[in-house]
Write a protein that holds these residues in place. Structure first.
Motif, mmCIF file in Angstrom:
data_model
loop_
_atom_site.group_PDB
_atom_site.id
_atom_site.type_symbol
_atom_site.label_atom_id
_atom_site.label_comp_id
_atom_site.label_asym_id
_atom_site.label_seq_id
_atom_site.Cartn_x
_atom_site.Cartn_y
_atom_site.Cartn_z
ATOM 1 N N PHE A 99 38.425 37.263 42.459
ATOM 2 C CA PHE A 99 39.007 38.415 41.784
ATOM 3 C C PHE A 99 39.994 37.937 40.728
ATOM 4 O O PHE A 99 40.792 37.031 40.974
ATOM 5 C CB PHE A 99 39.775 39.301 42.762
ATOM 6 C CG PHE A 99 38.929 40.064 43.729
ATOM 7 C CD1 PHE A 99 37.767 40.695 43.330
ATOM 8 C CD2 PHE A 99 39.314 40.178 45.051
ATOM 9 C CE1 PHE A 99 36.995 41.420 44.223
ATOM 10 C CE2 PHE A 99 38.554 40.901 45.949
ATOM 11 C CZ PHE A 99 37.398 41.519 45.537
ATOM 12 N N PHE A 100 39.973 38.603 39.563
ATOM 13 C CA PHE A 100 41.056 38.428 38.615
ATOM 14 C C PHE A 100 42.281 39.120 39.201
ATOM 15 O O PHE A 100 42.160 40.162 39.857
ATOM 16 C CB PHE A 100 40.721 39.062 37.270
ATOM 17 C CG PHE A 100 39.683 38.320 36.475
ATOM 18 C CD1 PHE A 100 39.857 36.985 36.142
ATOM 19 C CD2 PHE A 100 38.542 38.963 36.044
ATOM 20 C CE1 PHE A 100 38.915 36.309 35.395
ATOM 21 C CE2 PHE A 100 37.592 38.302 35.295
ATOM 22 C CZ PHE A 100 37.771 36.969 34.970
ATOM 23 N N PRO A 101 43.476 38.592 38.971
ATOM 24 C CA PRO A 101 44.685 39.239 39.479
ATOM 25 C C PRO A 101 44.788 40.686 38.992
ATOM 26 O O PRO A 101 44.545 40.980 37.827
ATOM 27 C CB PRO A 101 45.815 38.384 38.901
ATOM 28 C CG PRO A 101 45.187 37.037 38.688
ATOM 29 C CD PRO A 101 43.768 37.335 38.275
ATOM 30 N N GLY A 102 45.112 41.580 39.904
ATOM 31 C CA GLY A 102 45.285 42.987 39.577
ATOM 32 C C GLY A 102 44.018 43.815 39.617
ATOM 33 O O GLY A 102 44.065 45.024 39.379
ATOM 34 N N ARG A 103 42.885 43.215 39.932
ATOM 35 C CA ARG A 103 41.617 43.940 39.893
ATOM 36 C C ARG A 103 41.597 45.118 40.860
ATOM 37 O O ARG A 103 41.205 46.216 40.492
ATOM 38 C CB ARG A 103 40.456 43.009 40.206
ATOM 39 C CG ARG A 103 39.130 43.766 40.181
ATOM 40 C CD ARG A 103 37.964 42.823 40.289
ATOM 41 N NE ARG A 103 36.721 43.544 40.098
ATOM 42 C CZ ARG A 103 35.785 43.636 41.028
ATOM 43 N NH1 ARG A 103 35.957 43.075 42.199
ATOM 44 N NH2 ARG A 103 34.685 44.304 40.778
ATOM 45 N N LEU A 104 41.988 44.897 42.106
ATOM 46 C CA LEU A 104 41.924 45.998 43.074
ATOM 47 C C LEU A 104 42.870 47.132 42.696
ATOM 48 O O LEU A 104 42.505 48.303 42.796
ATOM 49 C CB LEU A 104 42.229 45.498 44.483
ATOM 50 C CG LEU A 104 41.184 44.596 45.117
ATOM 51 C CD1 LEU A 104 41.617 44.195 46.527
ATOM 52 C CD2 LEU A 104 39.824 45.261 45.147
ATOM 53 N N GLY A 105 44.061 46.800 42.267
ATOM 54 C CA GLY A 105 45.009 47.839 41.868
ATOM 55 C C GLY A 105 44.487 48.679 40.724
ATOM 56 O O GLY A 105 44.638 49.904 40.715
ATOM 57 N N GLN A 106 43.841 48.022 39.776
ATOM 58 C CA GLN A 106 43.280 48.748 38.642
ATOM 59 C C GLN A 106 42.146 49.671 39.094
ATOM 60 O O GLN A 106 42.058 50.813 38.658
ATOM 61 C CB GLN A 106 42.791 47.758 37.596
ATOM 62 C CG GLN A 106 42.537 48.361 36.253
ATOM 63 C CD GLN A 106 42.372 47.294 35.180
ATOM 64 O OE1 GLN A 106 41.952 46.177 35.458
ATOM 65 N NE2 GLN A 106 42.718 47.638 33.967
ATOM 66 N N LEU A 107 41.290 49.187 39.975
ATOM 67 C CA LEU A 107 40.206 50.030 40.480
ATOM 68 C C LEU A 107 40.749 51.217 41.273
ATOM 69 O O LEU A 107 40.308 52.354 41.093
ATOM 70 C CB LEU A 107 39.265 49.216 41.370
ATOM 71 C CG LEU A 107 38.332 48.241 40.674
ATOM 72 C CD1 LEU A 107 37.635 47.361 41.703
ATOM 73 C CD2 LEU A 107 37.314 48.982 39.832
ATOM 74 N N LEU A 108 41.695 50.949 42.158
ATOM 75 C CA LEU A 108 42.218 52.005 43.022
ATOM 76 C C LEU A 108 43.088 53.013 42.277
ATOM 77 O O LEU A 108 43.360 54.093 42.798
ATOM 78 C CB LEU A 108 43.000 51.391 44.182
ATOM 79 C CG LEU A 108 42.157 50.599 45.169
ATOM 80 C CD1 LEU A 108 43.037 49.865 46.160
ATOM 81 C CD2 LEU A 108 41.160 51.499 45.882
ATOM 82 N N SER A 109 43.506 52.683 41.083
ATOM 83 C CA SER A 109 44.337 53.622 40.321
ATOM 84 C C SER A 109 43.521 54.764 39.726
ATOM 85 O O SER A 109 44.081 55.753 39.251
ATOM 86 C CB SER A 109 45.092 52.888 39.201
ATOM 87 O OG SER A 109 44.188 52.476 38.187
ATOM 88 N N GLN A 110 42.207 54.646 39.750
ATOM 89 C CA GLN A 110 41.341 55.709 39.238
ATOM 90 C C GLN A 110 41.333 56.884 40.214
ATOM 91 O O GLN A 110 41.451 56.691 41.416
ATOM 92 C CB GLN A 110 39.911 55.189 39.045
ATOM 93 C CG GLN A 110 39.816 53.948 38.175
ATOM 94 C CD GLN A 110 40.396 54.156 36.797
ATOM 95 O OE1 GLN A 110 40.064 55.116 36.119
ATOM 96 N NE2 GLN A 110 41.280 53.254 36.390
#
Length: 141
Positions: A99-110
């Motif tokens: 994972f690139f750093p911050g990937r999950l947070g970016q996805l979950l912010s949708q």
């Protein structure tokens, strides 16, 4: 669906003969603040995938490694990982990816999703070791 809590994701990793790449995959998953657990299923590897995976533990108690004595295939490995997960959300990561750093947070912010995915970035294997540490955020153009 409402936004997930900050630590609601189980990252599942099916691994077969992935001793060269599994530590990077696990480290990238454990680095994501949204990761509640990482479940690695060693699918009958003939290399040291399971021991390398265990050695990648960050000491937080979020890593579980299970070894199948014989190969059952990636679907069986992923299904077993899902079955032993405790998290309401599942993320799939291949043993030779990260994972690139911050990937999950970016996805979950949708908002308003039942299933969510994003673009994939292809990186030459020789550059992968440096890519994870040097890319702060991946934003598709």
């Amino acid at each position: 669906m409402t936004a997930a809590a900050p630590t609601d994701v189980c990252i599942i990793i099916a691994a077969k003969n992935a001793a060269d790449t599994i530590a990077r995959a696990i480290a990238s998953a454990l680095a994501e603040p949204e990761t509640a657990e990482v479940v690695v299923i060693d699918d009958g590897s003939t290399d040291d995938s399971a021991s390398v995976a265990r050695a990648a533990d960050d000491g937080t108690g979020r890593l579980k490694v299970v070894r199948f004595e014989e190969n059952r295939g990636p679907a069986a490995a992923r299904n077993h990982a899902i079955a032993i997960s405790h998290s309401p959300l599942i993320g799939v990561l291949d043993a030779d990816d990260f994972f690139f750093p911050g990937r999950l947070g970016q996805l979950l912010s949708q908002d308003g999703w039942d299933f969510i995915a994003d673009n994939i970035a292809f990186i030459d294997a020789a550059q992968a070791a440096n890519a994870h540490g040097s890319i702060d955020r991946f934003a598709p153009s």
